[in-house]
Structures are given as structure tokens and as C-alpha cells.
Scaffold this motif. Structure first.
Motif, PDB file in Angstrom:
ATOM      1  N   LYS A 243       0.803  -1.214   0.000  1.00 36.65           N
ATOM      2  CA  LYS A 243       0.000   0.000   0.000  1.00 36.65           C
ATOM      3  C   LYS A 243       0.847   1.280   0.000  1.00 36.65           C
ATOM      4  N   TYR A 244       1.971   1.252   0.700  1.00 33.91           N
ATOM      5  CA  TYR A 244       2.703   2.506   0.918  1.00 33.91           C
ATOM      6  C   TYR A 244       3.998   2.658   0.116  1.00 33.91           C
ATOM      7  N   ILE A 245       4.439   1.626  -0.572  1.00 33.68           N
ATOM      8  CA  ILE A 245       5.761   1.704  -1.208  1.00 33.68           C
ATOM      9  C   ILE A 245       5.856   2.861  -2.208  1.00 33.68           C
ATOM     10  N   SER A 246       4.718   3.201  -2.803  1.00 35.83           N
ATOM     11  CA  SER A 246       4.789   4.259  -3.813  1.00 35.83           C
ATOM     12  C   SER A 246       5.037   5.628  -3.168  1.00 35.83           C
ATOM     13  N   PHE A 247       4.808   5.721  -1.857  1.00 35.62           N
ATOM     14  CA  PHE A 247       5.099   6.992  -1.177  1.00 35.62           C
ATOM     15  C   PHE A 247       6.575   7.128  -0.799  1.00 35.62           C
ATOM     16  N   ILE A 248       7.258   5.993  -0.787  1.00 32.81           N
ATOM     17  CA  ILE A 248       8.684   6.031  -0.459  1.00 32.81           C
ATOM     18  C   ILE A 248       9.417   6.760  -1.580  1.00 32.81           C
ATOM     19  N   GLU A 249      10.181   7.762  -1.211  1.00 31.60           N
ATOM     20  CA  GLU A 249      10.919   8.486  -2.245  1.00 31.60           C
ATOM     21  C   GLU A 249      12.408   8.282  -2.077  1.00 31.60           C
ATOM     22  N   GLU A 250      13.099   8.384  -3.183  1.00 27.69           N
ATOM     23  CA  GLU A 250      14.551   8.225  -3.144  1.00 27.69           C
ATOM     24  C   GLU A 250      15.147   9.352  -2.299  1.00 27.69           C
ATOM     25  N   ASN A 251      16.086   9.010  -1.424  1.00 32.79           N
ATOM     26  CA  ASN A 251      16.717  10.076  -0.636  1.00 32.79           C
ATOM     27  C   ASN A 251      18.213  10.225  -0.901  1.00 32.79           C
ATOM     28  N   ILE A 252      18.767   9.324  -1.656  1.00 38.30           N
ATOM     29  CA  ILE A 252      20.175   9.504  -2.021  1.00 38.30           C
ATOM     30  C   ILE A 252      20.224  10.171  -3.399  1.00 38.30           C
ATOM     31  N   PRO A 253      20.929  11.280  -3.513  1.00 44.45           N
ATOM     32  CA  PRO A 253      20.992  11.968  -4.809  1.00 44.45           C
ATOM     33  C   PRO A 253      21.416  11.025  -5.942  1.00 44.45           C
TER      34      PRO A 253
ATOM     35  N   ILE B 181      22.614   9.785   6.179  1.00 41.85           N
ATOM     36  CA  ILE B 181      21.703  10.593   6.986  1.00 41.85           C
ATOM     37  C   ILE B 181      22.411  11.077   8.245  1.00 41.85           C
ATOM     38  N   LEU B 182      23.135  10.167   8.861  1.00 49.40           N
ATOM     39  CA  LEU B 182      23.846  10.504  10.090  1.00 49.40           C
ATOM     40  C   LEU B 182      24.943  11.547   9.853  1.00 49.40           C
ATOM     41  N   GLU B 183      25.797  11.260   8.875  1.00 46.39           N
ATOM     42  CA  GLU B 183      26.936  12.152   8.620  1.00 46.39           C
ATOM     43  C   GLU B 183      26.465  13.527   8.155  1.00 46.39           C
ATOM     44  N   LEU B 184      25.495  13.532   7.238  1.00 46.74           N
ATOM     45  CA  LEU B 184      25.018  14.828   6.752  1.00 46.74           C
ATOM     46  C   LEU B 184      24.374  15.615   7.878  1.00 46.74           C
ATOM     47  N   GLY B 185      23.675  14.902   8.739  1.00 49.62           N
ATOM     48  CA  GLY B 185      23.031  15.565   9.864  1.00 49.62           C
ATOM     49  C   GLY B 185      24.051  16.271  10.748  1.00 49.62           C
ATOM     50  N   ILE B 186      25.136  15.556  11.024  1.00 48.99           N
ATOM     51  CA  ILE B 186      26.162  16.135  11.891  1.00 48.99           C
ATOM     52  C   ILE B 186      26.940  17.219  11.151  1.00 48.99           C
ATOM     53  N   LEU B 187      27.344  16.868   9.928  1.00 49.30           N
ATOM     54  CA  LEU B 187      28.246  17.767   9.206  1.00 49.30           C
ATOM     55  C   LEU B 187      27.577  19.037   8.690  1.00 49.30           C
TER      56      LEU B 187
ATOM     57  N   GLU C 160      17.848  17.951  -1.395  1.00 49.64           N
ATOM     58  CA  GLU C 160      16.700  17.065  -1.610  1.00 49.64           C
ATOM     59  C   GLU C 160      15.738  17.097  -0.425  1.00 49.64           C
ATOM     60  N   ASP C 161      14.445  17.335  -0.720  1.00 49.49           N
ATOM     61  CA  ASP C 161      13.448  17.385   0.348  1.00 49.49           C
ATOM     62  C   ASP C 161      13.407  16.090   1.142  1.00 49.49           C
ATOM     63  N   THR C 162      13.404  14.979   0.422  1.00 45.58           N
ATOM     64  CA  THR C 162      13.280  13.687   1.092  1.00 45.58           C
ATOM     65  C   THR C 162      14.422  13.475   2.080  1.00 45.58           C
TER      66      THR C 162
END
Ligand code: ADP
Ligand code: MG
Length: 682
Positions: free
Chosen positions: A169-179, A221-227, A665-667
Motif C-alpha cells: 500500500k505505501y511503497i509508492s510513497f517512499i521516495e529516493e533520498n540519495i541523490p 543521513i547521520l553524517e550529513l546531519g552532523i556535518l 533534496e526534500d526527502t
């Protein structure tokens, strides 16, 4: 729509999933729809994984095929029904146990073959409680079936279905988050594909592909968050200040030292100087083993700022250390016309007021102090560099509070806890790392001996006596007691009394955390002047104490300490021209303790010890990982996946440079925000 996936699990709309099931999911730690989608299998049911009963071990998650030879319902002590089925596969017997499910007695058919999956425990027999099971029809399907963690209220088939339906049901809402360009460059599969492959693999290779992509994702996600915070800081502050590069004070101080800097020290100075002179904000960890000469490096940098009319601060974790820093600098600084003062919690009244106003007016160039420096009423005229000593005693928040007082928030953190570089980069994600990996020349090696028997202990005491007679000094560390300072003090006092009896011919001092600062200082200063030959202490002496004439370090109950702690303590000796000795007194049957003691006997190299330490620990226990978010990584093992960690760090830096510290990227941005939200609570 993507953001909705982070909504509470209660908003899940799947047929047949009601309040009760939601409760069960929450018990599994699933709080959002995203959590459910990311609730990956703990293992897979497959042909290659089938275990013979004769080969299974306790605490193993196994898939077993066996024929049922008996099923019976029993009553437990608490009057619950327990169904026990015994199976055999010809190599041995295994019991399967369920509670409060009496009807199973009817549905499990004696003489038939079933597949059972679950965690093996050792009771009278090997047994599996509440295994997943299904009838075995003579052949295993080619299909690889996911096996999820589950609980009593949610059957394996139940959770499998919920996840299948949810993903559908939800997979189509998953968006790519790696450029995209990163996906291409590193040959990673798309996010949706990875999720599908991990949950419902067709081949084993697909699980690996999926996990590999998820590993990069979670680190990114972790590294970008910190950096990104770090990059923002840089971009906000760039070129706000310009330093005059004459450095006459720095040069004068260097000339006054009786020695040459080591190459490692020079390298680190160049690294920091490069940041400073280009107007970049310094945000750097200086890591170096005890005695490697971090303090000199820091003083040179403080002078550089002072001669540019900035103020500087050194913050130490304890009053004793602050005093030591202060005393060790004061004369040299006075010669250069630099005014240094000490500021701690125990300075009160008029004296405090005067200091506060002089700091504010900028009359004082360098302030050495403790936590007291963080207080709101401490204001500077023009603070330019903050040095934090032994950072593990300070929280990130405290660092920030101090930084906010500065005109420019240059920060140097000194740490004597050696951590392999790759790991340091990630643990201190927001700091650059400089390492002093070379000791000043002329250090005498420390000989370390693990003392197990009373007989050897007697010999060690005699050895200590001889050293003291030669004019040397020593430390004896009392058992580590973490429960309370008071109990630690008591145990140190007992040891002290023992030693008074044993060494009546020497002057002995006692140092513990329950003593007043003034008393502590007195004891330390007597020890420094060799008016005391032996110092009995709790771990209050762990950091920074420097008495070159001390050649003995005896640590009682050494098995209670971790490697890092032992290394720190041992670093108190071997600081002068005499050969030094470390005795680790420990009786232990624990294999990890034994390994630690042997490591200590075999090397004094802090970085080697740190690596051994890593091997002996579980990743979650590694110092600093909890706050950094490294401990809840699911696809990355921070000890072994050093390469991936480094790769992703490089990717992150490149990305942030290109995008001026912004996440495009928004995602990706949403995922970072969500990740750090969770971290702050947890
Ligand atoms: P750390 O802070 O890394 O524990 P310190 O800066 O306190 O180390 O230095 C330990 C001792 O070594 C001090 O007495 C210091 O004067 C001395 N020292 C530092 N650098 C050198 C050097 N390059 N050559 C000789 N002695 C040095
Ligand atoms: Mg030091």
C-alpha cells in the motif's frame, strides 16, 4: 505524502489491523509507518539454513525440520497451560514449547514432519519457545521467507502479512533520498528496490544488495546531519576575522622551550594554523596519547590569538587539573606579558567579582577554569579560542554554551583517549581530527606486570619499597567503585591504612573525591614536592597529573577497569627520566578481563590498545557512540565497516561543499530531521 510515512503507527490503514495489533507493533518498537516499512527481517527461512538437531547450540536462531513424536499439555506452577511437543530428525531430540495455547495439542500431528523456526534455549533439553512452524510437505520451497522479530501476540505469519500489505500500500510513497549522482557513482540500487529486496528476496544476493544500499543511506543521513551544522557554522563565519600573522609571541615562546617540537606536534600546529589564518572557524579535536604534548600545541594557539588581541579559555574537567594547567603556564606567560587567571567554583565573593569584571574588560588574556566558566555571568570582551581538555567529561551542550560566549567560536578539544582515526572521524562527526601520533623523545618505557597471586603481590610491594628508597615515588589506585563517591572514598581510606602499616618508613598521602578541593590541592602539591612518597588515590588521578619522579603505578582490582581506564592511569608514570613500572593486581576468571590485562602487559601504544579495546567490546559500548547516533545503526557495524564509514564521510563532505552546506533534496532533509528528532529523545 512522503512525510506522512513518519506519522504515528495508529494512522496505518491496513485491513484487519486493529488497536490490539497496533499495540503489539508498538511493543516491537514500531512507532511510525516508516518504522514498519523499515522493520526488516531478523533472518530468513531457507534451505541452506536447516540445522541438524545434533548440531544446534544454545541462543542460536535456527530452522529445523523434525517429526513430532509426542505432544502434551502440562500445567505450570502458575497454573498456565504449557504445550510441549518433542521432535526428532534422527540426529537428536528437540522440545518445542508454547504457553496458553492448549488447542495446539490437537493441531500438531504426531508422526508428521514440520519446519520449526526460533531461538534455541538450553533447558533440560534444547528447546524453542513459541517457534514459528508449518507443515513440511517433503520439499522446501525455493522461496526465501523472511522471519521477523515477533512477540506472543503477533504470529510470524501475522506480522509477515502486515508488512506485506503495508509495503504494497505505501511503497509508492517512499521516495529516493540519495541523490542520483551518488547512486550512479557508487552503483547503489534505488531505495524502493532495496526495501523490497530485503523484505522479499528472490535470491540471497539481493539481500546483500539491499543491505549495502541501506548501510550507505543510514550513514549518509547521520553524517550529513552532523556535518551540515558544521558547514553552516563555517559559511556563517567565514572571513569574519583576520589574524595578523606576525606571531612574535608564538616564536618567543617556542624559543624559550628547552626542546624541539616533535614532527607530530608541528603537523598539528600547521593544521590548526591553516584554519585560523584563512579565517575559517576552528573546530578540531586534538587527539594524542597522554604525554604526547597536546598542551604545548594548545598554548601556542592561545598565544597566537592573544597577540591578535583575543582572549582564550582552557576548560578542564576538574579543579585539580585546572590548577595544574594554571600553575604550569603562569610563569612562562608572565614573561611574555600575558595575563592568565584561574576561575573555578570555589572562588567566591569579592575575588570572584573582580575576576568577572576583568574578564569582561579583557584585562585577562587567558582564563583557565572548570565548569564554572559556563555560567551565564561569565562574559568576555573578545573571546577567540576555547580549549576543552579531556572532552569526554563535557557534554555537547556545555561546549556549545561556552562557544556562544565567543566573538568567534574557535574550539579545540584535547583528548587523550586514543580512538582509531576512522572511528574518531565518525564519533566526533562535527569536529576535524588532528592526531599527535608521536611521543617526545627520551621517554622511558613502562614495564607492566599483571599480579595474580598473593606471593607476587608481596614481591611487588618489596619492589615498590626499593624504588621509594631510591628516591622515586608511586601511586596506588584503590578499587574502582562506581556506586558512590562515598564508598570509593571508604575503600581508598582502608587501602591507605593498610599501606601506612606496610610502609611505616615513608610518607603516604590519600586522595579521593570526597575531600575538599583545598585538601586535594595540598596533597597534590606535597606529592609534587616529594614530601609524600606514596599516594593512595581513587581514579581522581586519572587525568592530567604530571609528576615525573613517580615511577610506580599499582592498580588494585585492575580487572574492574576497561582498557582505556587502565591506559590513562598508567600514563601517570613514565613521564620522567627513570624507568617506570605498572602493577595490575587482579584475580579474575573472566576471559575478557584476562585479555585486557594481557594487552596491557604487551604494549604501551595507546592506539594499539584502543584497537584491541574495540575488539573486546560490543559496538554499542564504545565511548561516545551513544550521543553521536552511531549506536543505533542497523546496517553498519562501526568496528568492521570502517571502509563504508569513511566512504560515506567523503561523499557527505563533497556533497556539502558543492551545496554550500545545504541539503537540497526534500526527502533527504526530512529523513535527517526525523533521525535527529529520535536521537534527541532517545
Ligand atoms: P599531554 O597534554 O599530551 O598529556 P603535555 O603537553 O602535558 O602532554 O606534555 C607532557 C610533557 O612533555 C610536558 O612536561 C611537556 O613539557 C613535555 N613535552 C611536550 N612536548 C615536548 C617535546 N616536543 N619534546 C620534549 N618534551 C616535550
Ligand atoms: Mg595533559
Amino acid at each position: 505524502m512522503y512525510k506522512d510515512l513518519y506519522n504515528k503507527i495508529e494512522t496505518l490503514e491496513i485491513k484487519g489491523v486493529g488497536e490490539k495489533t497496533i499495540g503489539s507493533l508498538k511493543n516491537l518498537g514500531i512507532n511510525t509507518i516508516m518504522d514498519l516499512i523499515f522493520f526488516f527481517p531478523r533472518t530468513y527461512e531457507d534451505r541452506s539454513n536447516i540445522k541438524k538437531i545434533s548440531e544446534i547450540k544454545s541462543e542460536e536462531y535456527v530452522v529445523v525440520i523434525g517429526r513430532i513424536i509426542s505432544v502434551e499439555n502440562r500445567k505450570t506452577k502458575t497454573r498456565k497451560t504449557m504445550t510441549v511437543a518433542r521432535i526428532t530428525d534422527g540426529t537428536g531430540f528437540l522440545d518445542l514449547v508454547w504457553f496458553q495455547m492448549p488447542y495446539l495439542k490437537k493441531s500438531l500431528k504426531i508422526g508428521e514432519e514440520y519446519i520449526f523456526i526460533g531461538n534455541v534455549k538450553r533447558g533440560y533439553n534444547f528447546q524453542i519457545a513459541s517457534p514459528e512452524y508449518r507443515k513440511y510437505n517433503g520439499k522446501l520451497s525455493e522461496e526465501i521467507k523472511p522471519v521477523y522479530s515477533s512477540n506472543r501476540n503477533l504470529s510470524q505469519n501475522g506480522i509477515r502479512k502486515i508488512i506485506k500489505d503495508t509495503i504494497k500500500k505505501y511503497i509508492s510513497f517512499i521516495e529516493e533520498n540519495i541523490p542520483q549522482e551518488i547512486l550512479k557513482e557508487y552503483k547503489l540500487i534505488e531505495r524502493r528496490e532495496a526495501i523490497l529486496k530485503i523484505h522479499f528476496p528472490k535470491k540471497f544476493k539481493e539481500i546483500e544488495e539491499g543491505k549495502n544500499r541501506m548501510a550507505v543511506e543510514e550513514l549518509l543521513i547521520l553524517e550529513l546531519g552532523i556535518l551540515s551544522k558544521r558547514f553552516q557554522l563555517d559559511f556563517d563565519n567565514r572571513s569574519k576575522y583576520k589574524l595578523n600573522d606576525d606571531r612574535h609571541m608564538v616564536k618567543k615562546y617556542l624559543n624559550s622551550l628547552g626542546f624541539e617540537l616533535t614532527n607530530a606536534q608541528k603537523k598539528v600546529i600547521t593544521e590548526i594554523h591553516k584554519d585560523l589564518s584563512s579565517g575559517k572557524i576552528v573546530n578540531r579535536l586534538i587527539q594524542g596519547d597522554v604525554g604526547s604534548g597536546k598542551t604545548i600545541v594548545v598554548i601556542l594557539m592561545l598565544l597566537y590569538l592573544v597577540e591578535n588581541s583575543y582572549q582564550g579559555v582552557i576548560m578542564a574537567p576538574t579543579e585539580i587539573l585546572a590548577v595544574q594547567h594554571y600553575l604550569s603556564m603562569i610563569d612562562d606567560m608572565a614573561k611574555l606579558g600575558v595575563r592568565v587567571e584561574i576561575f573555578t567554583g570555589s572562588i567566591k565573593g569579592k575575588k570572584r567579582e573582580k575576576l568577572l569584571s576583568e574578564i569582561k574588560e579583557g584585562v585577562i588574556d587567558i582564563v583557565v577554569g572548570t565548569h564554572a566558566l559556563i555560567e551565564d555571568n561569565v562574559k568576555f570582551r573578545k573571546l577567540g579560542l576555547i580549549v576543552v581538555d579531556e572532552q569526554h567529561k563535557f557534554g555537547v551542550e556545555q561546549r556549545k554554551k561556552l562557544r556562544d560566549k565567543g566573538e568567534i567560536s574557535n574550539l579545540l578539544v584535547m583528548s587523550a583517549t586514543p580512538i582509531p582515526r576512522s572511528l574518531a572521524l565518525s564519533i566526533y562527526g562535527d569536529l576535524d581530527v588532528s592526531i599527535i601520533d608521536e611521543m617526545p623523545p627520551g621517554r622511558t618505557p613502562i614495564k607492566t606486570k599483571w599480579i595474580e597471586s598473593d606471593n607476587d603481590l608481596e614481591k611487588a610491594y618489596e619492589f615498590i619499597r626499593k624504588q621509594l628508597l631510591k628516591g622515586r615515588q608511586g601511586y596506588i589506585v584503590a578499587p574502582l567503585i562506581e556506586e558512590s563517591e562515598k564508598m570509593a572514598a571508604t575503600s581508598a581510606t582502608e587501602l591507605y591504612e593498610d599501606m601506612l602499616n606496610r610502609f611505616p618508613e615513608f610518607e603516604i598521602g590519600l586522595l579521593h573525591g570526597k575531600m575538599k578541593n583545598k585538601e586535594k590541592e595540598e596533597i597534590m602539591s606535597k606529592f609534587k614536592k616529594n614530601k609524600l612518597q606514596l599516594l593512595i588515590a581513587t581514579t581522581v588521578i586519572e587525568v592530567g597529573v604530571n609528576v615525573p619522579n613517580a615511577t610506580i603505578m599499582m592498580i588494585t582490582n585492575a580487572n574492574r577497569f576497561g582498557l582505556a581506564g587502565l591506559h590513562q592511569l598508567r600514563g601517570r608514570v613514565g613521564r620522567g627520566k627513570y624507568k617506570s613500572y605498572c602493577f595490575l593486581v587482579a584475580k579474575t576468571d573472566n576471559d575478557i578481563s584476562k585479555s585486557r590485562l594481557k594487552v596491557m602487559e604487551s604494549t604501551t601504544d595507546g592506539f594499539l590498545i584502543a584497537e584491541e579495546d574495540l575488539k573486546l567490546r560490543k559496538p554499542g559500548e564504545i565511548f561516545g557512540t551513544r550521543q553521536s547516533g552511531l549506536s543505533d545503526l542497523r546496517f553498519v557495524d562501526i568496528v568492521h565497516d570502517v571502509k563504508t564509514i569513511k566512504l560515506v564521510r567523503d561523499i557527505s563532505i563533497k556533497y556539502l561543499k558543492k551545496n554550500k552546506g545545504e541539503i537540497q533534496e526534500d526527502t533527504l532533509r526530512i529523513d535527517i530531521v526525523e533521525k535527529f528528532k529520535v536521537n534527541e529523545i532517545g
